[in-house]
Design a protein around this motif. Structure first.
Motif, PDB file in Angstrom:
ATOM      1  N   LYS A   2       0.824  -1.208   0.000  1.00 53.84           N
ATOM      2  CA  LYS A   2       0.000   0.000   0.000  1.00 53.84           C
ATOM      3  C   LYS A   2       0.855   1.253   0.000  1.00 53.84           C
ATOM      4  O   LYS A   2       0.564   2.198  -0.732  1.00 53.84           O
ATOM      5  N   GLN A   3       1.912   1.266   0.816  1.00 53.13           N
ATOM      6  CA  GLN A   3       2.764   2.454   0.883  1.00 53.13           C
ATOM      7  C   GLN A   3       3.486   2.694  -0.438  1.00 53.13           C
ATOM      8  O   GLN A   3       3.633   3.829  -0.869  1.00 53.13           O
ATOM      9  N   LEU A   5       2.351   1.929  -3.421  1.00 54.35           N
ATOM     10  CA  LEU A   5       1.374   2.510  -4.354  1.00 54.35           C
ATOM     11  C   LEU A   5       0.994   3.932  -3.971  1.00 54.35           C
ATOM     12  O   LEU A   5       0.758   4.767  -4.848  1.00 54.35           O
ATOM     13  N   LYS A   6       0.931   4.214  -2.673  1.00 51.48           N
ATOM     14  CA  LYS A   6       0.673   5.598  -2.255  1.00 51.48           C
ATOM     15  C   LYS A   6       1.767   6.512  -2.797  1.00 51.48           C
ATOM     16  O   LYS A   6       1.471   7.576  -3.361  1.00 51.48           O
ATOM     17  N   THR A   9       1.586   6.683  -6.768  1.00 46.55           N
ATOM     18  CA  THR A   9       0.496   7.498  -7.303  1.00 46.55           C
ATOM     19  C   THR A   9       0.737   8.985  -7.031  1.00 46.55           C
ATOM     20  O   THR A   9       0.371   9.829  -7.856  1.00 46.55           O
ATOM     21  N   TYR A  47      -6.868   6.536  -4.224  1.00 47.00           N
ATOM     22  CA  TYR A  47      -6.212   5.328  -3.731  1.00 47.00           C
ATOM     23  C   TYR A  47      -6.028   5.423  -2.217  1.00 47.00           C
ATOM     24  O   TYR A  47      -6.261   4.462  -1.496  1.00 47.00           O
ATOM     25  N   ARG A  48      -5.621   6.592  -1.755  1.00 45.76           N
ATOM     26  CA  ARG A  48      -5.480   6.775  -0.305  1.00 45.76           C
ATOM     27  C   ARG A  48      -6.828   6.585   0.394  1.00 45.76           C
ATOM     28  O   ARG A  48      -6.894   5.990   1.471  1.00 45.76           O
ATOM     29  N   CYS A  51      -7.551   2.957   0.755  1.00 45.75           N
ATOM     30  CA  CYS A  51      -6.775   2.339   1.840  1.00 45.75           C
ATOM     31  C   CYS A  51      -7.445   2.518   3.197  1.00 45.75           C
ATOM     32  O   CYS A  51      -7.145   1.797   4.141  1.00 45.75           O
ATOM     33  N   ARG A  52      -8.360   3.456   3.299  1.00 43.04           N
ATOM     34  CA  ARG A  52      -9.090   3.697   4.546  1.00 43.04           C
ATOM     35  C   ARG A  52     -10.550   3.236   4.455  1.00 43.04           C
ATOM     36  O   ARG A  52     -11.388   3.646   5.246  1.00 43.04           O
ATOM     37  N   PHE A  59     -13.956  -0.567  -0.379  1.00 41.95           N
ATOM     38  CA  PHE A  59     -12.625  -0.609  -0.988  1.00 41.95           C
ATOM     39  C   PHE A  59     -12.736  -0.775  -2.504  1.00 41.95           C
ATOM     40  O   PHE A  59     -12.121  -0.029  -3.271  1.00 41.95           O
ATOM     41  N   LEU A  63     -11.660   1.837  -5.438  1.00 46.83           N
ATOM     42  CA  LEU A  63     -10.704   1.443  -6.476  1.00 46.83           C
ATOM     43  C   LEU A  63     -11.280   1.639  -7.872  1.00 46.83           C
ATOM     44  O   LEU A  63     -10.534   1.934  -8.814  1.00 46.83           O
ATOM     45  N   SER A 108      -6.365  -5.640  -8.682  1.00 40.61           N
ATOM     46  CA  SER A 108      -6.821  -5.578  -7.283  1.00 40.61           C
ATOM     47  C   SER A 108      -8.335  -5.675  -7.192  1.00 40.61           C
ATOM     48  O   SER A 108      -8.872  -6.358  -6.307  1.00 40.61           O
TER      49      SER A 108
END
Length: 119
Positions: A2-3, A5-6, A9, A47-48, A51-52, A59, A63, A108
């Motif tokens: 995740k980090q 991709l964060k 992006t 995207y962020r 993630c939440r 989700f 996405l 995903s």
């Protein structure tokens, strides 16, 4: 992951923004550049948000927005390639990066759908 991709992006949005500063001020460049800045930055922002997400369905929905914004970014890069006579290598590089991000997101989404079907 995740980090990664964060960060990826966010870098994509920054690189698209930097690209747009290199175009001349004109009606068509401004319109396409403004749209590219909006949708490329929306890729990372959404995207962020994904993630939440509060649930698997949330989700997946978030996405789907990332998918749309990544595809839209690629569209405006394609238009800029058509109307601009410079920065073609950078636009092609960013288009390829957008396509990679899009592929990751689509995979995903498919993984989440398969996991949901099995539940």
């Amino acid at each position: 992951m995740k980090q990664i991709l964060k960060n990826r992006t966010k870098k994509y949005a920054a690189n698209c923004c930097n690209l747009c500063t290199k175009f001349p001020v004109s009606r068509e460049h401004n319109a396409f550049s403004n749209q590219l800045i909006k949708c490329s930055s929306s890729v990372g922002a959404n995207y962020r948000a994904a993630c939440r997400a509060k649930s698997d369905a949330d989700f997946t929905n978030k996405l789907k927005i990332v998918e749309e914004e990544a595809d839209e970014s690629m569209y405006f890069l394609e238009l800029l390639l058509e109307v601009s006579d410079k920065e073609h290598n950078e636009m092609k590089r960013l288009h390829a990066e957008g396509n990679e991000l899009l592929s990751i997101v689509v995979a995903s989404i498919e993984t989440m759908r398969n996991r949901t079907r099995k539940s």
